[in-house]
Every structure is written in C-alpha cells, then in structure tokens.
Design an enzyme around this catalytic site. Structure first.
Site, PDB file in Angstrom:
ATOM      1  N   LYS A 154       0.854  -1.212  -0.008  1.00  0.00           N
ATOM      2  CA  LYS A 154      -0.173   0.102  -0.009  1.00  0.00           C
ATOM      3  C   LYS A 154       0.890   1.120  -0.007  1.00  0.00           C
ATOM      4  O   LYS A 154       1.991   1.287  -0.152  1.00  0.00           O
ATOM      5  CB  LYS A 154      -1.092   0.085   1.375  1.00  0.00           C
ATOM      6  CG  LYS A 154      -1.598  -1.151   1.558  1.00  0.00           C
ATOM      7  CD  LYS A 154      -2.819  -1.390   0.493  1.00  0.00           C
ATOM      8  CE  LYS A 154      -3.708  -2.773   0.650  1.00  0.00           C
ATOM      9  NZ  LYS A 154      -4.518  -3.188  -0.231  1.00  0.00           N
ATOM     10  N   SER A 239      -9.723  -1.575  -1.716  1.00  0.00           N
ATOM     11  CA  SER A 239      -8.512  -1.840  -1.211  1.00  0.00           C
ATOM     12  C   SER A 239      -9.081  -2.090   0.371  1.00  0.00           C
ATOM     13  O   SER A 239      -9.577  -1.025   1.275  1.00  0.00           O
ATOM     14  CB  SER A 239      -7.626  -0.618  -1.211  1.00  0.00           C
ATOM     15  OG  SER A 239      -6.710  -0.885  -0.449  1.00  0.00           O
TER      16      SER A 239
END
Length: 280
Positions: A154, A239
């Site tokens: 990420k 996500s």
C-alpha cells in the site's frame, strides 16, 4: 496454505551449509585416506596396460565418490547463500496479486523492493539491526498487516502522530486537505470511477476512486500511534487497508517498492516489459 519462503530459504541454507562443513572437516578425510590407499595399491602398476588403467580409474573414482547429500549441498549452498543475502538485505522481487493499488500497480506486475532503505533486518524474525531511514509520506511500501502474516503493498499516507481524516474520498492530514486533480472519468459515457492525481504533501501520484464513495471512503478519522504508519491503497474504494484493520507497526515493515521490472498476466500469456519503470 501460505509458504513462508524466507524461513524455508534459511533452513535450506543452514542444512546445506552444515552438511558442507561436516564434509569439509570430517567426511572428506575418509575419502582422502581411501584415495591414498588406492594410490599406494597401484604405485607399481603398469598404466600402459588398459585393464590395469581401467581398474585404477574405477578404484579412485569409488574412493573419491561423495554421498548425494554432500554432492547436492556443495552444489546448492553457494547459490542459496547468495539468494538469501540478496533477498534479505538488498532487493526482493514480488508479484502484485490484487487490484488494490490500481492505477499505480496492476495485477500481474512484478516489482522490486528495496530491503535496506528502512533499515537492515534479520530474515524471518525481522529484527532491525541497523537503522537507516524512516518511511516517508507517499512511499509505496511492502509490509505485514496487523491481522495477517502475508505480504501487503500500500501507500504510506500517515506518519507517527498524524491525524488522518478521510471524507468522501478526500484525504486530510493534520487538518490539511491533500489536493486532487481530475485526470480521467471512466467510462466516458456514464462515469463510474475517476482517475485522479493526488498530492501527498509534495508527492504526486495517481489514484482511483468511485464516483459514489464506497464503504471505507465515506467518513473516518484516525490518529496514528507512535511507531506506526497509516497505509491506503491507490484504488481507494477497492482496498483493504488501515481504514479497516488499523495502522501498521514499524516492526512489520518489509521494504520500499521502487520499480516495476515485468508484467505477466498468466502462464498462458507472454511477459510484457511495457510497464517497466520507477514506481511513483
């Protein structure tokens, strides 16, 4: 079942190295004595006689023959050791398995991760033994999330002590709005999502967000504890990240993703190098 490759690699290096050392200091002595005995036995032999020469060659080969564990260990130990050093302390390759970092990273991208920029860590136990740099806002980072022992990737959006607000797909850090610029609305006829350029305190990167914010993108506030980092995927509405499972502790950091070196959709397709380049 997830395979702990670093642990497997360490075990293979340890076992092959131990067998190599055992052979070097113990087993090889027996072979040398056997070879010496063969040399002594054929000291007066007439090697012009093909039969005697063949017998000598066979006896010497039998005397010097290594067992298969020794032979394989001596062959593989140097290679395994070099791979362990490279993967643990320098650069490690990863493949992107999900679309959580679209548009920056796509499923099938093969990336390189710098293992030393955030400090040197021991393999498997991940204990930091040499501090170098700290993660910065905007970095794309590989880490272990707080709730799973598998690799995630990420972007760092929050540093220790930061106050994070995320409201309708707009990020605020310590009360400051992170500016977004529209790059594209897709599909053009009836847009469902937008590609934006987001400025994270001077770090420009592309992100994707739905026209209608998803569950994790509507409203949330967090304070990042000391020694932790707040992570979010660039594909903000698709996500699973710190908005869901919390900030990442410093000891869970693996390294900084810095380059794409190949893209390969599946085994049935050909690898592509069109996306090779630095990760922004």
């Amino acid at each position: 079942m997830d395979i702990n490759f670093p642990l497997v690699l360490v075990i293979l290096v340890f076992v092959s190295g131990a067998i190599w050392l055992l052979d070097h200091f113990t087993l090889a002595k027996g072979r040398r004595k056997a070879i010496a005995a063969v040399e002594s036995q054929f000291a007066e032999a007439d090697f012009d006689d093909d039969t005697i020469k063949l017998a000598y060659d066979q006896a010497r080969q039998a005397a010097s023959q290594e067992s298969w564990p020794v032979e394989y260990s001596k062959s593989f130990f140097p290679v395994l050791f070099v791979v362990l050093i490279l993967r643990s302390f320098l650069v490690e390759p990863f493949q992107i398995p999900s679309g959580s970092m679209i548009p920056t990273l796509k499923i099938g991208d093969f990336i390189l991760v710098n293992k030393y920029t955030y400090g040197i860590r021991l393999p498997v136990v991940r204990t930091k033994v040499w501090d170098i740099n700290q993660p910065e806002r905007g970095d794309v980072m590989v880490f272990f999330p707080p709730h799973k022992s598998i690799y995630y990737i990420k972007r760092v959006v929050g540093l220790p002590g930061d106050e994070i607000h995320y409201i309708n797909n707009v990020l605020y850090v310590n009360g400051e709005k992170m500016p977004q610029t529209l790059l594209a609305s897709l599909p053009p006829a009836a847009p469902q999502y937008q590609i934006m350029s987001e400025n994270l305190g001077g770090v420009e990167h592309a992100m994707r967000k739905n026209v209608i914010p998803g569950r994790l993108s509507r409203e949330g506030s967090w304070i990042v504890p000391e020694g932790h980092y707040f992570m979010m995927g660039d594909n903000r509405d698709n996500s699973s990240d710190s908005r869901e499972w919390g900030p990442v502790p410093e000891e869970n950091i693996v390294g900084k993703a810095f380059a794409i070196w190949m893209h390969w959709d599946s085994l049935l397709s050909l690898p592509s190098f069109k996306r090779v380049g630095e990760i922004q």
